[in-house]
Design an enzyme around this catalytic site. Structure first.
Site, PDB file in Angstrom:
ATOM      1  N   ASP A   6      10.576 -12.760   8.597  1.00  0.00           N
ATOM      2  CA  ASP A   6      10.216 -13.771   7.604  1.00  0.00           C
ATOM      3  C   ASP A   6       9.992 -15.077   8.362  1.00  0.00           C
ATOM      4  O   ASP A   6      10.364 -15.205   9.541  1.00  0.00           O
ATOM      5  CB  ASP A   6      11.363 -13.897   6.584  1.00  0.00           C
ATOM      6  CG  ASP A   6      11.123 -14.972   5.550  1.00  0.00           C
ATOM      7  OD1 ASP A   6       9.962 -15.196   5.170  1.00  0.00           O
ATOM      8  OD2 ASP A   6      12.109 -15.605   5.112  1.00  0.00           O
ATOM      9  N   LEU A   7       9.413 -16.069   7.696  1.00  0.00           N
ATOM     10  CA  LEU A   7       9.173 -17.357   8.353  1.00  0.00           C
ATOM     11  C   LEU A   7      10.274 -18.383   8.033  1.00  0.00           C
ATOM     12  O   LEU A   7      11.028 -18.787   8.906  1.00  0.00           O
ATOM     13  CB  LEU A   7       7.809 -17.907   7.931  1.00  0.00           C
ATOM     14  CG  LEU A   7       7.395 -19.213   8.619  1.00  0.00           C
ATOM     15  CD1 LEU A   7       7.077 -18.975  10.088  1.00  0.00           C
ATOM     16  CD2 LEU A   7       6.198 -19.842   7.916  1.00  0.00           C
ATOM     17  N   GLY A   8      10.400 -18.778   6.750  1.00  0.00           N
ATOM     18  CA  GLY A   8      11.326 -19.841   6.371  1.00  0.00           C
ATOM     19  C   GLY A   8      12.785 -19.466   6.525  1.00  0.00           C
ATOM     20  O   GLY A   8      13.227 -18.436   6.026  1.00  0.00           O
ATOM     21  N   SER A 107       5.458 -13.371   5.332  1.00  0.00           N
ATOM     22  CA  SER A 107       5.931 -14.578   4.650  1.00  0.00           C
ATOM     23  C   SER A 107       5.332 -14.730   3.262  1.00  0.00           C
ATOM     24  O   SER A 107       4.132 -14.528   3.067  1.00  0.00           O
ATOM     25  CB  SER A 107       5.573 -15.811   5.488  1.00  0.00           C
ATOM     26  OG  SER A 107       5.980 -17.006   4.852  1.00  0.00           O
ATOM     27  N   ASN A 108       6.192 -15.080   2.292  1.00  0.00           N
ATOM     28  CA  ASN A 108       5.716 -15.573   1.004  1.00  0.00           C
ATOM     29  C   ASN A 108       5.325 -17.028   1.224  1.00  0.00           C
ATOM     30  O   ASN A 108       6.187 -17.867   1.527  1.00  0.00           O
ATOM     31  CB  ASN A 108       6.824 -15.511  -0.055  1.00  0.00           C
ATOM     32  CG  ASN A 108       7.079 -14.110  -0.557  1.00  0.00           C
ATOM     33  OD1 ASN A 108       6.314 -13.187  -0.293  1.00  0.00           O
ATOM     34  ND2 ASN A 108       8.167 -13.939  -1.292  1.00  0.00           N
ATOM     35  N   LYS A 141       6.843 -10.669  -1.511  1.00  0.00           N
ATOM     36  CA  LYS A 141       8.187 -10.083  -1.487  1.00  0.00           C
ATOM     37  C   LYS A 141       8.942 -10.553  -2.734  1.00  0.00           C
ATOM     38  O   LYS A 141       8.750 -11.679  -3.152  1.00  0.00           O
ATOM     39  CB  LYS A 141       8.937 -10.556  -0.224  1.00  0.00           C
ATOM     40  CG  LYS A 141       8.285 -10.170   1.081  1.00  0.00           C
ATOM     41  CD  LYS A 141       9.007 -10.784   2.284  1.00  0.00           C
ATOM     42  CE  LYS A 141       8.804 -12.291   2.364  1.00  0.00           C
ATOM     43  NZ  LYS A 141       9.425 -12.887   3.582  1.00  0.00           N
ATOM     44  N   ASP A 166      15.891 -14.226   4.900  1.00  0.00           N
ATOM     45  CA  ASP A 166      17.045 -14.995   4.419  1.00  0.00           C
ATOM     46  C   ASP A 166      17.292 -14.809   2.931  1.00  0.00           C
ATOM     47  O   ASP A 166      18.266 -15.330   2.394  1.00  0.00           O
ATOM     48  CB  ASP A 166      16.840 -16.488   4.722  1.00  0.00           C
ATOM     49  CG  ASP A 166      15.715 -17.103   3.908  1.00  0.00           C
ATOM     50  OD1 ASP A 166      14.643 -16.458   3.793  1.00  0.00           O
ATOM     51  OD2 ASP A 166      15.888 -18.222   3.395  1.00  0.00           O
TER      52      ASP A 166
END
Length: 198
Positions: A6-8, A107-108, A141, A166
């Site tokens: 994931d990114l964030g 990523s969303n 997601k 996360d």
């Protein structure tokens, strides 16, 4: 092995209170009031799936929050979410690729944020073999189909993939497909997990 990041708050630290803080200053609305009004409604999901554009999303969210902001002011706050990249994770992503593993990002996200982090954090793209974005895929997601699509495109079986995120819902969505999913609750989770496997 396929590693999915994931990114964030996995590769890049984010803080939504920074967004509300900027909007509070620009819109002259108390921060506590914005925090009380703010909820992630369907417009967030539509935005992340690319079903509504940035301007439509800004208008919907400003209406929800009772903010009178120009699109430029909205954008200034929206981009404030990014705190900074986690260099240790970037290093690990590069190490995984060097040893022959496949490394991708899932990523969303939305166009405004992509415009920002791709410019500010070029090392993210450099550390990944491919980046999968909800707005480009038309799904987000924890929808099962987004994991299925990624696994299919990458040519791996679910059990050959390890996913870091996360968000507990996203973790559960990946696990339903049979993906090994690791809940990233703080910055030590990924380094500790990978160290235990190398």
């Amino acid at each position: 092995m396929l590693y999915i990041f994931d990114l964030g708050n996995v590769i890049v630290d984010i803080d939504f209170n920074r967004v509300l803080g900027v909007w509070s200053d620009l819109g002259r609305v108390p921060l506590a009031l914005l925090q009380k009004r703010f909820t992630m409604e369907e417009s967030f999901h539509q935005h992340e799936r690319g079903e509504i554009d940035d301007e439509q999303f800004a208008a919907k969210l400003c209406q929800q929050l009772g903010l009178a902001l120009s699109f430029k002011q909205f954008t200034a706050g929206w981009q404030a979410i990014f705190v900074g990249v986690r260099p240790g994770v970037i290093t690990l992503m590069n190490q995984l690729r060097q040893r022959g593993d496949r490394v991708v990002v899932l990523s969303n996200t939305n166009q405004l944020h992509c415009d920002f982090w791709r410019t500010e954090y070029p090392e993210v793209q450099q550390a990944a073999d491919k980046i999968y974005l909800s707005q480009e895929m038309g799904m987000r997601k924890p929808e099962m189909r987004i994991y299925q699509q990624l696994i299919y495109e990458e040519g791996f079986k679910p059990e050959q993939a390890i996913f870091f995120d996360d968000n507990a819902d996203n973790i559960e969505g990946a696990r339903r497909l049979g993906i090994n999913a690791v809940h990233v609750t703080d910055a030590s989770v990924i380094p500790d997990y990978i160290a235990s496997r190398l």
